[in-house]
Design an enzyme around this catalytic site. Sequence first.
Site, PDB file in Angstrom:
ATOM      1  N   LEU A  79      48.242  32.411  48.607  1.00 31.63           N
ATOM      2  CA  LEU A  79      48.324  33.439  49.636  1.00 31.63           C
ATOM      3  C   LEU A  79      47.040  33.396  50.456  1.00 31.63           C
ATOM      4  O   LEU A  79      46.069  32.742  50.072  1.00 31.63           O
ATOM      5  CB  LEU A  79      48.509  34.819  48.994  1.00 31.63           C
ATOM      6  CG  LEU A  79      49.764  34.981  48.132  1.00 31.63           C
ATOM      7  CD1 LEU A  79      49.763  36.340  47.451  1.00 31.63           C
ATOM      8  CD2 LEU A  79      51.020  34.799  48.971  1.00 31.63           C
ATOM      9  N   SER A  80      47.016  34.109  51.564  1.00 38.79           N
ATOM     10  CA  SER A  80      45.813  34.053  52.396  1.00 38.79           C
ATOM     11  C   SER A  80      44.599  34.539  51.618  1.00 38.79           C
ATOM     12  O   SER A  80      43.491  34.034  51.807  1.00 38.79           O
ATOM     13  CB  SER A  80      46.001  34.860  53.682  1.00 38.79           C
ATOM     14  OG  SER A  80      46.288  36.210  53.405  1.00 38.79           O
ATOM     15  N   GLU A  81      44.791  35.533  50.722  1.00 35.12           N
ATOM     16  CA  GLU A  81      43.701  35.976  49.856  1.00 35.12           C
ATOM     17  C   GLU A  81      44.240  36.454  48.512  1.00 35.12           C
ATOM     18  O   GLU A  81      45.349  37.000  48.430  1.00 35.12           O
ATOM     19  CB  GLU A  81      42.883  37.100  50.503  1.00 35.12           C
ATOM     20  CG  GLU A  81      41.857  36.631  51.502  1.00 35.12           C
ATOM     21  CD  GLU A  81      41.983  37.308  52.843  1.00 35.12           C
ATOM     22  OE1 GLU A  81      41.232  36.944  53.756  1.00 35.12           O
ATOM     23  OE2 GLU A  81      42.860  38.177  52.998  1.00 35.12           O
ATOM     24  N   THR A  82      43.444  36.243  47.500  1.00 35.47           N
ATOM     25  CA  THR A  82      43.671  36.787  46.163  1.00 35.47           C
ATOM     26  C   THR A  82      42.417  37.559  45.786  1.00 35.47           C
ATOM     27  O   THR A  82      41.300  37.069  45.995  1.00 35.47           O
ATOM     28  CB  THR A  82      43.931  35.665  45.145  1.00 35.47           C
ATOM     29  OG1 THR A  82      45.135  34.980  45.487  1.00 35.47           O
ATOM     30  CG2 THR A  82      44.052  36.217  43.729  1.00 35.47           C
TER      31      THR A  82
ATOM     32  N   HIS B  17      42.374  43.224  54.168  1.00 37.92           N
ATOM     33  CA  HIS B  17      43.627  43.480  53.452  1.00 37.92           C
ATOM     34  C   HIS B  17      43.454  43.441  51.940  1.00 37.92           C
ATOM     35  O   HIS B  17      44.092  44.212  51.218  1.00 37.92           O
ATOM     36  CB  HIS B  17      44.763  42.604  54.016  1.00 37.92           C
ATOM     37  CG  HIS B  17      45.230  41.443  53.233  1.00 37.92           C
ATOM     38  ND1 HIS B  17      44.588  40.225  53.248  1.00 37.92           N
ATOM     39  CD2 HIS B  17      46.309  41.288  52.431  1.00 37.92           C
ATOM     40  CE1 HIS B  17      45.247  39.371  52.487  1.00 37.92           C
ATOM     41  NE2 HIS B  17      46.299  39.988  51.978  1.00 37.92           N
TER      42      HIS B  17
END
Length: 306
Positions: A43-46, A75
Amino acid sequence: MSDYAIYDVFTGTALAGNPLAVVFDADRFDDAQMQAIAREFNLSETVFVRAADNAAHTAKLRIFTPGRELPFAGHPTVGAAVALAHRRLGASVPGNGIDLVKMLEEGIGPVRCAVRIDREDAGFAEFDLPRLSQRSQVEIMREDVGAALGLDPHEIGFENHEVSLWSAGVPFMLVPVHDMAAVAKAECDAGLWERVAPMADGQLALTYVYCRGGKHHTAHFHARMFAPGEGIAEDPATGSAVAALSGAIHGYDGLRDGHHSLVIEQGVEMGRPSLIHLHLDCTGWELSHARIGGEAVRVAEGRLLV
Protein backbone atom coordinates in the site's frame (compact mmCIF):
# COMPACT_ATOMS: atom_id res chain seq x y z
CA MET A 1 2.37 -12.57 16.14
CA SER A 2 0.94 -9.08 15.61
CA ASP A 3 -2.60 -8.09 14.75
CA TYR A 4 -3.21 -5.68 11.89
CA ALA A 5 -6.13 -3.78 10.43
CA ILE A 6 -6.77 -2.19 7.05
CA TYR A 7 -8.45 1.21 7.07
CA ASP A 8 -9.64 3.33 4.18
CA VAL A 9 -8.66 6.87 5.16
CA PHE A 10 -10.05 10.29 4.23
CA THR A 11 -13.39 8.68 3.45
CA GLY A 12 -16.38 7.36 5.34
CA THR A 13 -17.08 4.81 2.62
CA ALA A 14 -15.37 1.43 2.42
CA LEU A 15 -13.26 0.83 -0.71
CA ALA A 16 -12.75 4.54 -1.30
CA GLY A 17 -10.12 6.91 0.06
CA ASN A 18 -6.55 5.79 0.74
CA PRO A 19 -6.01 2.28 2.16
CA LEU A 20 -3.66 1.96 5.11
CA ALA A 21 -2.27 -1.06 6.96
CA VAL A 22 -1.97 -0.55 10.72
CA VAL A 23 0.26 -3.10 12.46
CA PHE A 24 -0.19 -3.22 16.25
CA ASP A 25 2.33 -4.29 18.92
CA ALA A 26 5.17 -3.81 16.42
CA ASP A 27 8.07 -3.34 18.85
CA ARG A 28 9.50 -6.77 17.97
CA PHE A 29 10.15 -5.82 14.35
CA ASP A 30 13.46 -4.25 13.30
CA ASP A 31 13.78 -1.70 10.50
CA ALA A 32 14.42 -4.29 7.79
CA GLN A 33 11.43 -6.37 8.86
CA MET A 34 9.12 -3.34 8.90
CA GLN A 35 10.28 -2.38 5.41
CA ALA A 36 9.70 -5.95 4.17
CA ILE A 37 6.20 -6.04 5.69
CA ALA A 38 5.38 -2.69 4.06
CA ARG A 39 6.46 -4.14 0.71
CA GLU A 40 4.27 -7.19 1.40
CA PHE A 41 1.18 -5.04 2.01
CA ASN A 42 2.23 -2.91 -1.01
CA LEU A 43 0.00 0.00 0.00
CA SER A 44 1.14 3.59 -0.26
CA GLU A 45 1.93 3.47 3.48
CA THR A 46 1.97 0.99 6.33
CA VAL A 47 2.15 2.25 9.91
CA PHE A 48 3.69 0.28 12.76
CA VAL A 49 2.38 1.03 16.25
CA ARG A 50 5.02 0.72 18.97
CA ALA A 51 5.33 1.66 22.64
CA ALA A 52 5.80 5.40 23.12
CA ASP A 53 9.14 6.72 24.35
CA ASN A 54 7.23 9.13 26.60
CA ALA A 55 4.87 7.32 28.98
CA ALA A 56 2.43 10.24 28.74
CA HIS A 57 1.98 9.67 24.99
CA THR A 58 -0.31 7.13 23.33
CA ALA A 59 2.07 5.37 20.95
CA LYS A 60 5.07 5.71 18.68
CA LEU A 61 4.43 5.40 14.95
CA ARG A 62 6.87 4.21 12.30
CA ILE A 63 5.59 4.94 8.78
CA PHE A 64 6.86 3.06 5.72
CA THR A 65 6.12 3.27 2.02
CA PRO A 66 7.02 0.18 -0.06
CA GLY A 67 10.42 1.81 -0.59
CA ARG A 68 11.44 3.71 2.56
CA GLU A 69 10.51 5.19 5.92
CA LEU A 70 8.82 8.60 6.23
CA PRO A 71 9.18 11.02 9.16
CA PHE A 72 5.54 12.07 8.86
CA ALA A 73 2.47 11.39 6.75
CA GLY A 74 -1.16 12.45 7.03
CA HIS A 75 -3.23 9.41 6.20
CA PRO A 76 -1.23 7.09 8.52
CA THR A 77 -1.68 9.64 11.31
CA VAL A 78 -5.45 9.84 10.83
CA GLY A 79 -5.83 6.09 10.29
CA ALA A 80 -3.65 5.10 13.25
CA ALA A 81 -5.44 7.52 15.58
CA VAL A 82 -8.84 6.06 14.66
CA ALA A 83 -7.49 2.48 14.80
CA LEU A 84 -6.02 2.99 18.28
CA ALA A 85 -9.31 4.45 19.49
CA HIS A 86 -11.21 1.45 18.12
CA ARG A 87 -8.71 -0.94 19.71
CA ARG A 88 -9.16 0.74 23.09
CA LEU A 89 -12.95 0.93 22.94
CA GLY A 90 -13.72 -2.41 21.28
CA ALA A 91 -17.48 -2.75 21.00
CA SER A 92 -18.07 -0.22 23.80
CA VAL A 93 -18.82 2.84 21.65
CA PRO A 94 -21.44 5.02 23.41
CA GLY A 95 -24.62 5.67 21.49
CA ASN A 96 -23.81 9.37 21.24
CA GLY A 97 -20.18 8.72 20.29
CA ILE A 98 -17.01 9.60 22.17
CA ASP A 99 -14.21 12.15 21.81
CA LEU A 100 -10.60 11.22 22.57
CA VAL A 101 -7.18 12.85 22.33
CA LYS A 102 -4.11 10.90 21.20
CA MET A 103 -0.47 11.98 21.33
CA LEU A 104 1.44 10.11 18.65
CA GLU A 105 5.23 10.15 18.36
CA GLU A 106 6.42 10.37 14.75
CA GLY A 107 9.80 11.02 13.18
CA ILE A 108 8.99 14.71 12.86
CA GLY A 109 8.03 14.94 16.56
CA PRO A 110 4.91 14.51 18.75
CA VAL A 111 1.60 14.92 16.88
CA ARG A 112 -1.58 15.74 18.78
CA CYS A 113 -4.74 14.12 17.39
CA ALA A 114 -8.37 14.68 18.32
CA VAL A 115 -10.52 11.63 17.54
CA ARG A 116 -14.29 11.26 17.25
CA ILE A 117 -15.68 7.71 17.26
CA ASP A 118 -19.37 7.28 16.37
CA ARG A 119 -19.43 3.60 15.46
CA GLU A 120 -17.34 0.45 15.81
CA ASP A 121 -15.84 0.49 12.31
CA ALA A 122 -15.36 4.21 11.53
CA GLY A 123 -14.28 7.52 13.01
CA PHE A 124 -12.87 10.97 12.36
CA ALA A 125 -9.43 12.24 13.41
CA GLU A 126 -7.82 15.64 13.14
CA PHE A 127 -4.21 16.46 13.93
CA ASP A 128 -2.18 19.60 14.50
CA LEU A 129 0.59 20.06 11.96
CA PRO A 130 3.81 19.51 13.89
CA ARG A 131 5.57 21.82 11.45
CA LEU A 132 4.02 24.60 9.41
CA SER A 133 4.58 24.55 5.67
CA GLN A 134 7.62 26.45 4.45
CA ARG A 135 8.59 27.45 0.94
CA SER A 136 12.00 26.75 -0.57
CA GLN A 137 13.13 29.16 -3.25
CA VAL A 138 14.15 27.19 -6.33
CA GLU A 139 14.15 28.03 -10.01
CA ILE A 140 11.48 25.97 -11.74
CA MET A 141 10.83 26.13 -15.48
CA ARG A 142 7.18 25.73 -16.36
CA GLU A 143 8.15 24.02 -19.63
CA ASP A 144 10.18 21.36 -17.81
CA VAL A 145 7.39 20.65 -15.34
CA GLY A 146 4.88 20.46 -18.19
CA ALA A 147 7.03 17.97 -20.11
CA ALA A 148 7.34 15.72 -17.03
CA LEU A 149 3.59 15.82 -16.40
CA GLY A 150 2.27 15.71 -19.97
CA LEU A 151 0.88 19.24 -19.71
CA ASP A 152 1.20 22.22 -22.02
CA PRO A 153 2.94 25.18 -20.35
CA HIS A 154 -0.16 27.34 -20.84
CA GLU A 155 -2.19 24.89 -18.71
CA ILE A 156 0.06 25.46 -15.70
CA GLY A 157 -0.74 28.21 -13.20
CA PHE A 158 -3.95 30.03 -12.31
CA GLU A 159 -4.55 33.48 -10.87
CA ASN A 160 -1.37 34.23 -8.89
CA HIS A 161 -0.65 30.56 -8.10
CA GLU A 162 2.59 29.34 -9.65
CA VAL A 163 4.72 26.21 -9.51
CA SER A 164 6.50 26.23 -6.17
CA LEU A 165 8.27 23.98 -3.67
CA TRP A 166 6.80 23.63 -0.16
CA SER A 167 7.29 21.24 2.75
CA ALA A 168 5.73 20.57 6.14
CA GLY A 169 7.99 17.56 6.65
CA VAL A 170 7.77 15.96 3.20
CA PRO A 171 8.65 18.18 0.19
CA PHE A 172 6.21 18.65 -2.67
CA MET A 173 6.44 20.47 -5.96
CA LEU A 174 3.02 22.09 -6.07
CA VAL A 175 1.75 22.44 -9.63
CA PRO A 176 -1.37 24.63 -10.03
CA VAL A 177 -3.31 24.11 -13.26
CA HIS A 178 -6.26 25.84 -14.88
CA ASP A 179 -9.05 23.36 -14.24
CA MET A 180 -10.09 19.77 -13.51
CA ALA A 181 -9.58 18.77 -17.13
CA ALA A 182 -5.90 19.69 -16.86
CA VAL A 183 -5.62 17.81 -13.56
CA ALA A 184 -7.15 14.73 -15.20
CA LYS A 185 -4.78 15.02 -18.16
CA ALA A 186 -1.63 14.97 -16.00
CA GLU A 187 0.57 11.85 -16.13
CA CYS A 188 3.94 11.73 -14.41
CA ASP A 189 6.96 10.51 -16.41
CA ALA A 190 9.21 9.11 -13.67
CA GLY A 191 12.44 9.58 -15.62
CA LEU A 192 11.70 13.17 -16.61
CA TRP A 193 10.45 14.04 -13.13
CA GLU A 194 13.65 12.76 -11.56
CA ARG A 195 15.61 15.19 -13.76
CA VAL A 196 13.26 18.15 -13.14
CA ALA A 197 12.36 17.89 -9.44
CA PRO A 198 14.61 19.58 -6.87
CA MET A 199 15.89 18.05 -3.65
CA ALA A 200 14.54 19.25 -0.29
CA ASP A 201 14.60 17.83 3.24
CA GLY A 202 17.09 15.27 1.96
CA GLN A 203 14.80 13.79 -0.68
CA LEU A 204 13.47 14.33 -4.19
CA ALA A 205 10.33 16.46 -4.16
CA LEU A 206 7.07 14.65 -4.88
CA THR A 207 4.36 15.99 -7.20
CA TYR A 208 1.01 17.56 -6.26
CA VAL A 209 -1.14 18.89 -9.10
CA TYR A 210 -4.13 21.01 -8.06
CA CYS A 211 -6.83 23.42 -9.22
CA ARG A 212 -9.75 25.24 -7.65
CA GLY A 213 -13.12 23.55 -7.29
CA GLY A 214 -13.95 19.87 -7.35
CA LYS A 215 -16.50 17.24 -8.18
CA HIS A 216 -17.84 17.11 -4.63
CA HIS A 217 -19.93 20.14 -3.70
CA THR A 218 -17.88 20.82 -0.56
CA ALA A 219 -14.47 20.80 -2.29
CA HIS A 220 -12.45 24.01 -2.54
CA PHE A 221 -9.53 22.37 -4.38
CA HIS A 222 -9.15 19.26 -6.55
CA ALA A 223 -5.79 17.45 -6.62
CA ARG A 224 -3.69 14.46 -7.66
CA MET A 225 -0.40 13.22 -6.20
CA PHE A 226 2.32 11.29 -8.07
CA ALA A 227 5.33 9.61 -6.45
CA PRO A 228 6.77 7.09 -8.93
CA GLY A 229 10.15 7.21 -7.21
CA GLU A 230 8.47 5.88 -4.05
CA GLY A 231 6.84 2.99 -5.91
CA ILE A 232 3.53 4.90 -5.88
CA ALA A 233 2.28 5.73 -9.37
CA GLU A 234 -0.55 7.78 -7.84
CA ASP A 235 -1.90 8.26 -4.33
CA PRO A 236 -5.64 8.71 -3.66
CA ALA A 237 -5.25 10.94 -0.56
CA THR A 238 -2.09 12.58 0.78
CA GLY A 239 -2.20 14.45 4.06
CA SER A 240 1.46 15.50 3.87
CA ALA A 241 0.78 17.06 0.45
CA VAL A 242 -2.15 19.02 1.85
CA ALA A 243 0.11 20.07 4.72
CA ALA A 244 2.54 21.48 2.15
CA LEU A 245 -0.32 23.01 0.16
CA SER A 246 -1.51 24.88 3.25
CA GLY A 247 1.45 27.24 2.91
CA ALA A 248 0.73 27.96 -0.73
CA ILE A 249 -2.96 28.59 -0.07
CA HIS A 250 -2.12 30.94 2.78
CA GLY A 251 0.47 32.80 0.73
CA TYR A 252 -1.17 33.02 -2.68
CA ASP A 253 -4.73 33.57 -1.46
CA GLY A 254 -3.67 36.19 1.08
CA LEU A 255 -5.48 34.65 4.04
CA ARG A 256 -5.46 36.75 7.18
CA ASP A 257 -6.98 37.13 10.68
CA GLY A 258 -9.21 34.31 11.78
CA HIS A 259 -10.12 30.74 10.96
CA HIS A 260 -10.28 29.35 7.41
CA SER A 261 -11.86 25.95 6.75
CA LEU A 262 -11.14 24.19 3.42
CA VAL A 263 -11.74 20.81 1.82
CA ILE A 264 -9.32 19.25 -0.67
CA GLU A 265 -10.64 16.53 -2.98
CA GLN A 266 -8.28 13.83 -4.26
CA GLY A 267 -8.44 10.32 -5.71
CA VAL A 268 -11.37 10.97 -8.05
CA GLU A 269 -9.44 9.95 -11.18
CA MET A 270 -8.44 6.70 -9.46
CA GLY A 271 -12.01 5.79 -8.53
CA ARG A 272 -11.16 6.26 -4.82
CA PRO A 273 -12.57 9.70 -3.97
CA SER A 274 -11.20 11.28 -0.79
CA LEU A 275 -11.96 14.44 1.17
CA ILE A 276 -9.21 16.00 3.28
CA HIS A 277 -10.21 18.71 5.75
CA LEU A 278 -7.76 21.60 6.22
CA HIS A 279 -8.13 24.26 8.92
CA LEU A 280 -5.91 27.34 8.96
CA ASP A 281 -5.72 29.92 11.74
CA CYS A 282 -4.15 33.26 10.94
CA THR A 283 -2.98 36.09 13.17
CA GLY A 284 -2.74 39.15 11.04
CA TRP A 285 -1.05 38.02 7.85
CA GLU A 286 0.80 35.16 9.59
CA LEU A 287 -0.25 31.53 9.55
CA SER A 288 -0.21 30.58 13.23
CA HIS A 289 -1.76 27.11 13.31
CA ALA A 290 -2.92 24.40 10.88
CA ARG A 291 -4.86 21.16 11.27
CA ILE A 292 -5.69 18.31 8.90
CA GLY A 293 -8.47 15.81 9.40
CA GLY A 294 -10.66 13.21 7.80
CA GLU A 295 -12.71 10.09 8.25
CA ALA A 296 -11.40 6.53 8.37
CA VAL A 297 -13.29 3.25 8.05
CA ARG A 298 -12.05 -0.25 8.92
CA VAL A 299 -12.39 -2.71 6.03
CA ALA A 300 -10.30 -5.72 7.13
CA GLU A 301 -8.32 -7.15 10.02
CA GLY A 302 -6.01 -10.09 10.53
CA ARG A 303 -2.79 -11.36 12.05
CA LEU A 304 0.79 -11.38 10.84
CA LEU A 305 2.32 -14.84 11.18
CA VAL A 306 5.93 -13.68 10.84
